[in-house]
Design a protein around this motif. Structure first.
Motif, PDB file in Angstrom:
ATOM      1  N   ILE A 218      29.892  35.072  55.184  1.00  0.00           N
ATOM      2  CA  ILE A 218      28.656  35.176  54.397  1.00  0.00           C
ATOM      3  C   ILE A 218      28.974  35.438  52.922  1.00  0.00           C
ATOM      4  O   ILE A 218      28.459  34.747  52.041  1.00  0.00           O
ATOM      5  CB  ILE A 218      27.747  36.274  54.973  1.00  0.00           C
ATOM      6  CG1 ILE A 218      27.222  35.845  56.349  1.00  0.00           C
ATOM      7  CG2 ILE A 218      26.586  36.572  54.025  1.00  0.00           C
ATOM      8  CD1 ILE A 218      26.423  36.910  57.074  1.00  0.00           C
ATOM      9  N   CYS A 219      29.830  36.423  52.651  1.00  0.00           N
ATOM     10  CA  CYS A 219      30.156  36.732  51.255  1.00  0.00           C
ATOM     11  C   CYS A 219      30.879  35.577  50.576  1.00  0.00           C
ATOM     12  O   CYS A 219      30.718  35.359  49.374  1.00  0.00           O
ATOM     13  CB  CYS A 219      31.013  38.002  51.183  1.00  0.00           C
ATOM     14  SG  CYS A 219      30.064  39.519  51.475  1.00  0.00           S
ATOM     15  N   ASN A 220      31.662  34.837  51.321  1.00  0.00           N
ATOM     16  CA  ASN A 220      32.393  33.688  50.793  1.00  0.00           C
ATOM     17  C   ASN A 220      31.477  32.714  50.060  1.00  0.00           C
ATOM     18  O   ASN A 220      31.843  32.145  49.028  1.00  0.00           O
ATOM     19  CB  ASN A 220      33.110  32.969  51.944  1.00  0.00           C
ATOM     20  CG  ASN A 220      33.794  31.688  51.529  1.00  0.00           C
ATOM     21  OD1 ASN A 220      33.190  30.613  51.573  1.00  0.00           O
ATOM     22  ND2 ASN A 220      35.046  31.779  51.141  1.00  0.00           N
ATOM     23  N   MET A 221      30.259  32.536  50.588  1.00  0.00           N
ATOM     24  CA  MET A 221      29.356  31.536  50.026  1.00  0.00           C
ATOM     25  C   MET A 221      28.319  32.116  49.079  1.00  0.00           C
ATOM     26  O   MET A 221      27.356  31.430  48.718  1.00  0.00           O
ATOM     27  CB  MET A 221      28.693  30.736  51.154  1.00  0.00           C
ATOM     28  CG  MET A 221      29.688  29.849  51.899  1.00  0.00           C
ATOM     29  SD  MET A 221      28.922  28.722  53.097  1.00  0.00           S
ATOM     30  CE  MET A 221      27.973  27.650  52.012  1.00  0.00           C
ATOM     31  N   ALA A 222      28.516  33.363  48.623  1.00  0.00           N
ATOM     32  CA  ALA A 222      27.612  33.930  47.621  1.00  0.00           C
ATOM     33  C   ALA A 222      27.588  33.055  46.375  1.00  0.00           C
ATOM     34  O   ALA A 222      26.542  32.876  45.734  1.00  0.00           O
ATOM     35  CB  ALA A 222      28.031  35.354  47.271  1.00  0.00           C
ATOM     36  N   ILE A 223      28.728  32.500  46.018  1.00  0.00           N
ATOM     37  CA  ILE A 223      28.823  31.647  44.838  1.00  0.00           C
ATOM     38  C   ILE A 223      27.959  30.398  44.998  1.00  0.00           C
ATOM     39  O   ILE A 223      27.442  29.852  44.019  1.00  0.00           O
ATOM     40  CB  ILE A 223      30.301  31.261  44.542  1.00  0.00           C
ATOM     41  CG1 ILE A 223      30.417  30.498  43.223  1.00  0.00           C
ATOM     42  CG2 ILE A 223      30.896  30.445  45.681  1.00  0.00           C
ATOM     43  CD1 ILE A 223      30.132  31.309  42.005  1.00  0.00           C
ATOM     44  N   GLU A 224      27.773  29.930  46.231  1.00  0.00           N
ATOM     45  CA  GLU A 224      26.942  28.746  46.463  1.00  0.00           C
ATOM     46  C   GLU A 224      25.461  29.067  46.264  1.00  0.00           C
ATOM     47  O   GLU A 224      24.629  28.155  46.194  1.00  0.00           O
ATOM     48  CB  GLU A 224      27.170  28.193  47.867  1.00  0.00           C
ATOM     49  CG  GLU A 224      28.620  28.021  48.287  1.00  0.00           C
ATOM     50  CD  GLU A 224      29.488  27.263  47.301  1.00  0.00           C
ATOM     51  OE1 GLU A 224      28.944  26.482  46.485  1.00  0.00           O
ATOM     52  OE2 GLU A 224      30.710  27.455  47.329  1.00  0.00           O
ATOM     53  N   ALA A 225      25.142  30.364  46.201  1.00  0.00           N
ATOM     54  CA  ALA A 225      23.778  30.788  45.878  1.00  0.00           C
ATOM     55  C   ALA A 225      23.648  31.126  44.404  1.00  0.00           C
ATOM     56  O   ALA A 225      22.623  31.638  43.965  1.00  0.00           O
ATOM     57  CB  ALA A 225      23.403  32.004  46.729  1.00  0.00           C
ATOM     58  N   GLY A 226      24.699  30.857  43.635  1.00  0.00           N
ATOM     59  CA  GLY A 226      24.669  31.108  42.198  1.00  0.00           C
ATOM     60  C   GLY A 226      25.163  32.475  41.790  1.00  0.00           C
ATOM     61  O   GLY A 226      25.149  32.813  40.604  1.00  0.00           O
ATOM     62  N   ALA A 227      25.609  33.291  42.751  1.00  0.00           N
ATOM     63  CA  ALA A 227      26.049  34.657  42.456  1.00  0.00           C
ATOM     64  C   ALA A 227      27.571  34.743  42.389  1.00  0.00           C
ATOM     65  O   ALA A 227      28.261  34.141  43.207  1.00  0.00           O
ATOM     66  CB  ALA A 227      25.534  35.624  43.520  1.00  0.00           C
ATOM     67  N   LYS A 228      28.083  35.502  41.417  1.00  0.00           N
ATOM     68  CA  LYS A 228      29.527  35.738  41.351  1.00  0.00           C
ATOM     69  C   LYS A 228      29.971  36.753  42.396  1.00  0.00           C
ATOM     70  O   LYS A 228      31.120  36.744  42.833  1.00  0.00           O
ATOM     71  CB  LYS A 228      29.922  36.268  39.962  1.00  0.00           C
ATOM     72  CG  LYS A 228      29.860  35.247  38.863  1.00  0.00           C
ATOM     73  CD  LYS A 228      30.093  35.872  37.499  1.00  0.00           C
ATOM     74  CE  LYS A 228      31.489  36.440  37.345  1.00  0.00           C
ATOM     75  NZ  LYS A 228      31.765  36.872  35.964  1.00  0.00           N
ATOM     76  N   TYR A 229      29.032  37.632  42.773  1.00  0.00           N
ATOM     77  CA  TYR A 229      29.393  38.761  43.624  1.00  0.00           C
ATOM     78  C   TYR A 229      28.546  38.769  44.904  1.00  0.00           C
ATOM     79  O   TYR A 229      27.340  38.587  44.858  1.00  0.00           O
ATOM     80  CB  TYR A 229      29.141  40.097  42.913  1.00  0.00           C
ATOM     81  CG  TYR A 229      29.530  40.149  41.461  1.00  0.00           C
ATOM     82  CD1 TYR A 229      30.770  40.640  41.065  1.00  0.00           C
ATOM     83  CD2 TYR A 229      28.641  39.743  40.463  1.00  0.00           C
ATOM     84  CE1 TYR A 229      31.119  40.715  39.722  1.00  0.00           C
ATOM     85  CE2 TYR A 229      28.979  39.817  39.117  1.00  0.00           C
ATOM     86  CZ  TYR A 229      30.217  40.295  38.749  1.00  0.00           C
ATOM     87  OH  TYR A 229      30.546  40.381  37.427  1.00  0.00           O
TER      88      TYR A 229
END
Length: 456
Positions: A218-229
């Motif tokens: 889940i955290c791996n794809m935070a960037i795919e939601a536009g978030a760096k973290y």
């Protein structure tokens, strides 16, 4: 007012600057690989500077490495990047998880497996999926090459503190629905930019029930939601995972502090999203970014703008079709999103006793040598190979097509990776993001099927 988990870790690492302005953060762990580090090392040489903290810098080889004959690197650029990192590691005193070594693997798997990744750390890497490590309660984010050089020289980085976004996830996951489906659904519902400007904290009973491997997905794809973290509160599951790993000798001295890493009840979140996963279905992307996805039972949406029109044209699909209508040619089980042991175990249960469909080329790429050895000890390699899968050496592989593993032009691939951009898996490749279980079932059936009817 109380503090969020993100606030607590951030505040502990601020060396200079006021909130609302760029602040200088101390960096606890710098992970590097062969693609984004060469120019940064060269910058040190040009400036006649030393590496500030070689003891906090760790290297691995992953993006360019072949997964069949790992020492036979035919691409000149790939070979140069690999040999350059090997030389730089030697010249600057950096520990490298080298080609063929027991710990070599994808950078976001090596960190957790070795115990380098720990709660409360600030972790950076020249790779956009560094948020993976946030599953441990760390502030982890990807950086550019100039920032890599800045950390090399100073062990610090200027950053502006983001806002806080809580994603509260509750309910019991239905059979055949997984962590990958949670994050794909969130991105499909709220878009590839809903996390921009925020640090995401994933909370709720569902998150608490997940393994560390599922949390990392889940955290791996935070960037795919536009978030760096992307972050999660460390708990007993986290501590049990870290305990006893090679670089976690500080466990006993650190655990009391780790237990304080949670968002206070009166902590302020700038935005809150709630999700009940009990109604979730397996997810499949149809387009050219992770937002372009649907529930398995839903038809592909009508065209709403030029981006949709372009995506349908590139993918060779039409509105109203369903996932089961896609004629697949490749299946890829791998990447820093879903190449952990639990992912391979789940896929193997579906594959066992079956054969890969004649129209499918299916490959399994463990994300690290550690996972490969553990899987082989359980006989998973035999299950996959007897079914007709190719069993490969560890690396990023077909996730990004920066190595020999690529999907042919125009071919549809069921992939457990994190991005379905145009050309991501090879020129003209058509990528569909799914869970490992969905990919495994697709390999057997030659097309997507409802994995909820397959998993028992």
């Amino acid at each position: 007012m109380g503090l969020t988990l993100f606030d607590k870790v951030w505040n502990k690492h601020v060396l200079h600057g006021n909130e609302g302005e760029p602040q200088l953060l101390y960096i606890d762990l710098h992970l590097i690989h062969e693609v984004t580090s060469p120019q940064a090392f060269e910058g040190l040489r040009i400036q006649n500077r030393k590496l500030r903290r070689p003891d906090l810098t760790f290297a691995t080889l992953d993006h360019n490495v072949p997964t069949i004959d790992i020492f036979n690197i035919k691409d000149e650029i790939a070979n140069k990047q690999i040999t350059t990192l090997q030389k730089n590691a030697k010249d600057f005193g950096v520990h490298i998880f080298d080609m063929g070594s027991d710990e070599q693997g994808i950078v976001h798997m090596v960190g957790p497996e070795t115990g380098l990744t720990q709660p409360g750390k600030t972790i950076v890497c020249g790779d956009s999926h560094t948020a993976t490590h946030g599953a441990f309660g760390a502030i982890a984010f990807g950086i550019g090459t100039s920032e890599v050089e800045h950390v090399f020289a100073t062990q610090t980085l200027w950053q502006t503190k983001p806002k806080n976004l809580k994603i509260d996830i509750n309910g019991q996951l239905p059979t055949g629905v997984y962590a990958k489906d949670i994050i794909l659904y969130l991105i499909n519902q709220y878009g590839v930019d809903f996390g921009t400007g925020y640090a995401l904290e994933f909370t709720g009973e569902t998150i608490k029930s997940l393994s560390m491997e599922a949390r990392m997905t889940i955290c791996n794809m935070a960037i795919e939601a536009g978030a760096k973290y992307g972050m999660m509160q460390p708990d007993e599951i986290t501590f049990e995972y870290v305990k006893g790993r090679p670089y976690a000798s500080n466990f006993n001295q650190s655990i009391d502090w780790w237990r304080t890493l949670y968002s206070d009840e009166d902590a302020h979140f700038d935005k809150v999203i709630e999700l009940d996963v009990s109604i979730l279905e397996p997810q499949v992307t149809w387009g050219t970014n992770p937002e372009m996805g649907v529930n398995f039972s839903s038809p592909f949406p009508e065209i709403k703008d030029s981006n949709d029109e372009r995506a349908y044209h590139y993918m060779g699909l039409k509105p109203g079709q369903k996932a089961e209508d896609i004629e697949l040619g490749y299946v890829f089980l791998g990447s820093c999103t879903n190449a952990r042991l639990s992912d391979l175990l789940e896929a193997s249960r579906i594959v066992k006793g079956n054969k890969v469909h004649p129209n499918i080329t299916a490959i399994v790429v463990p994300g690290s040598r550690t996972v490969k050895k553990e899987a082989e000890a359980l006989g998973l390699d035999v299950i996959f190979k007897e079914a007709g899968f190719e069993w490969r050496e560890p690396g990023c592989s077909m996730c990004l097509g920066m190595n020999p593993d690529q999907v042919p032009e125009g071919v549809h691939c069921a992939s457990t990776s994190n991005r379905n951009f145009e050309g991501r898996q090879g020129k003209g490749a058509r990528t569909h993001l799914v869970s490992p279980a969905m990919a495994a079932a697709a390999a057997i059936n030659g097309r997507f099927v409802d994995v909820r009817k397959v998993v028992v």
